[in-house]
Motif scaffolding. Structure first.
Motif, PDB file in Angstrom:
ATOM      1  N   GLN A  63      32.616  44.660  46.480  1.00 14.41           N
ATOM      2  CA  GLN A  63      33.636  44.308  47.317  1.00 14.41           C
ATOM      3  C   GLN A  63      34.125  42.868  46.926  1.00 14.41           C
ATOM      4  O   GLN A  63      35.415  43.042  47.175  1.00 14.41           O
ATOM      5  CB  GLN A  63      32.949  43.909  48.759  1.00 14.41           C
ATOM      6  CG  GLN A  63      31.957  44.930  49.387  1.00 14.41           C
ATOM      7  CD  GLN A  63      32.829  46.006  50.071  1.00 14.41           C
ATOM      8  OE1 GLN A  63      33.849  46.129  49.831  1.00 14.41           O
ATOM      9  NE2 GLN A  63      31.990  46.796  50.966  1.00 14.41           N
ATOM     10  N   ALA A  64      33.426  42.072  46.440  1.00 19.87           N
ATOM     11  CA  ALA A  64      34.115  40.736  45.906  1.00 19.87           C
ATOM     12  C   ALA A  64      34.978  41.016  44.597  1.00 19.87           C
ATOM     13  O   ALA A  64      35.732  40.235  44.516  1.00 19.87           O
ATOM     14  CB  ALA A  64      32.892  39.831  45.580  1.00 19.87           C
ATOM     15  N   LEU A  65      34.566  42.042  43.897  1.00 19.93           N
ATOM     16  CA  LEU A  65      35.477  42.576  42.879  1.00 19.93           C
ATOM     17  C   LEU A  65      36.768  43.074  43.391  1.00 19.93           C
ATOM     18  O   LEU A  65      37.832  42.834  42.592  1.00 19.93           O
ATOM     19  CB  LEU A  65      34.554  43.225  41.915  1.00 19.93           C
ATOM     20  CG  LEU A  65      33.909  42.927  40.727  1.00 19.93           C
ATOM     21  CD1 LEU A  65      33.127  43.862  40.185  1.00 19.93           C
ATOM     22  CD2 LEU A  65      35.361  42.556  39.650  1.00 19.93           C
ATOM     23  N   LEU A  66      36.341  43.738  44.291  1.00 16.55           N
ATOM     24  CA  LEU A  66      37.829  44.850  44.619  1.00 16.55           C
ATOM     25  C   LEU A  66      38.641  43.885  45.502  1.00 16.55           C
ATOM     26  O   LEU A  66      39.756  44.270  45.503  1.00 16.55           O
ATOM     27  CB  LEU A  66      36.919  45.973  45.557  1.00 16.55           C
ATOM     28  CG  LEU A  66      38.220  47.206  46.014  1.00 16.55           C
ATOM     29  CD1 LEU A  66      38.786  47.499  44.757  1.00 16.55           C
ATOM     30  CD2 LEU A  66      37.536  48.365  46.920  1.00 16.55           C
ATOM     31  N   GLN A  67      38.044  43.205  46.380  1.00 17.00           N
ATOM     32  CA  GLN A  67      38.858  42.509  47.412  1.00 17.00           C
ATOM     33  C   GLN A  67      40.188  41.946  46.887  1.00 17.00           C
ATOM     34  O   GLN A  67      41.280  42.166  47.537  1.00 17.00           O
ATOM     35  CB  GLN A  67      38.337  41.412  48.367  1.00 17.00           C
ATOM     36  CG  GLN A  67      38.581  41.017  49.381  1.00 17.00           C
ATOM     37  CD  GLN A  67      38.838  42.317  50.404  1.00 17.00           C
ATOM     38  OE1 GLN A  67      38.193  43.405  50.463  1.00 17.00           O
ATOM     39  NE2 GLN A  67      40.122  42.347  50.944  1.00 17.00           N
ATOM     40  N   PRO A  68      39.955  41.020  45.657  1.00 18.63           N
ATOM     41  CA  PRO A  68      41.432  40.478  45.207  1.00 18.63           C
ATOM     42  C   PRO A  68      42.335  41.313  44.852  1.00 18.63           C
ATOM     43  O   PRO A  68      43.882  41.161  45.083  1.00 18.63           O
ATOM     44  CB  PRO A  68      40.956  39.442  44.138  1.00 18.63           C
ATOM     45  CG  PRO A  68      39.603  39.728  43.977  1.00 18.63           C
ATOM     46  CD  PRO A  68      38.875  40.566  44.859  1.00 18.63           C
TER      47      PRO A  68
END
Ligand SMILES: [Zn+2]
Ligand SMILES: [Zn+2]
Length: 358
Positions: free
Chosen positions: A270-275
């Protein structure tokens, strides 16, 4: 449902409610009796009428009583037999949540039409749009579909639709991702609503089964489709946007990870995709010249790679992407969804294993 439920005229034999209940329960959809001739649940026992307690604490269910409406719903053939033997004319309610059903309940009641701000919660309908003649949930649902450039669910002939005695329509869908739980709502609610005069029946709600009879008439399936289709992605996005997703509390203890089970899906991916999703949302600031398509493409392709590698759930990823795309470009929903689908599947064919996520 039997075909003869379709032509409901006096003298035509209706299916026995007990048969309807068994048919539904056979699909693992829990059922409960309705008060004979009514669309409301059968009455509680004396004790439950007089003593206040939470349905979950009710002592009656283990004794096989039907107290508290859909809270008593069951797929147990023995219980169904005993309930409808005791009350053969009881109609049938289906508890939508545990059945993974999401039913749009479209009303056509004559009612005062509220301000245009209240017709489609969260969507401001420009003054230039002429709303003369708008009178019911059929109109608001059609408006929502048109606004999203999607087919009108009321005309969706791929799914079970049931005409109600009062001229309304129940549009039945199955939740393809049951771990995403949707709450029930009424279309007039100031807090959570999909559209004016359109109720959502999901968790915490029940729906009157086809073939149920009231003095006003019979709940009658439309056309020949007798099974609910999967909830269309755009409706899942709309339900999410309008606050219908129940936020489940995180489980207090993480479940032990099975040694050969799927990867832990979650925060790292998620942290990778969120930005990347944020870059899509930020396109809302300007109508063009923001490389919206490229940004959406990149985010969806990355999401696809993470889905392909087992780090992300595809439906959730698709929903997040669609939500961001709607937010940035509300007038090209269909085009955005096509981009998302293509990039997700291209990405999924090239699984992405970022360092530190393994
Ligand atoms: Zn009771
Ligand atoms: Zn009780």
């Amino acid at each position: 449902m039997q075909r003869h439920a379709e032509t409901a005229s006096p003298g035509v034999v209706q299916p026995d409610p007990a048969d309807v209940a068994r048919w539904l329960a056979g699909r693992q959809w829990p059922v409960h009796p309705l008060a004979p001739g009514r669309k409301t649940p059968a009455a509680n026992c004396e004790l439950c009428r007089t003593r206040s307690h939470a349905p979950a604490q009710c002592p009656c269910h283990v004794q096989g009583l039907w107290c508290h409406g859909f809270h008593s719903a069951t797929t147990d053939p023995g219980l169904i037999h005993s309930w409808w033997t005791k009350e053969p004319h009881a109609g049938v309610g289906v508890s939508c949540g545990p059945a993974h059903l999401i039913v749009l309940d479209v009303d056509s009641h004559a009612a005062h039409v509220p301000d245009r701000k209240r017709l489609l919660p969260g969507i401001s309908i420009p003054d230039a749009v002429n709303l003369d003649g708008l009178a019911s949930g059929f109109d608001t649902l059609a408006l929502l579909a048109a606004y999203r450039q999607q087919p009108n669910p009321a005309e969706d002939n791929t799914t079970l639709r049931v005409r109600t005695p009062s001229g309304g329509l129940h549009i039945w869908y199955l939740n393809p991702e049951p771990h995403i739980r949707y709450r029930s709502s009424t279309g007039s609610s100031p807090r959570t609503a999909l559209a004016w005069q359109v109720d959502v029946r999901a968790h915490g709600g029940y729906i009157v089964a086809p073939a149920t009879r009231t003095p006003a008439g019979v709940y009658t399936p439309v056309g020949s489709v007798r099974e609910p289709a999967l909830l269309p992605v755009w409706l899942a996005v709309e339900l999410t946007r309008t606050g219908h997703v129940i936020q489940l509390a995180p489980s207090p203890q993480p479940r032990p990870r099975p040694s050969a089970g799927p990867r832990r899906q979650g925060s790292g991916a998620q942290a990778l995709l969120q930005p990347l999703i944020e870059t899509v949302r930020e396109c809302a600031a300007q109508a063009e010249g923001t490389s919206f398509t490229e940004k959406l493409n990149r985010a969806a392709y990355t999401a696809g790679g993470l889905v392909g590698a087992g780090y992300l759930n595809q439906t959730e990823a698709r929903q997040k992407l669609a939500e961001a795309a709607h937010y940035a470009r509300p007038h090209q929903t269909h085009r955005s969804e096509t981009i998302i689908e293509a990039a997700l599947s291209a990405g999924a064919s090239r699984p992405f294993h970022p360092k530190g996520l393994a």
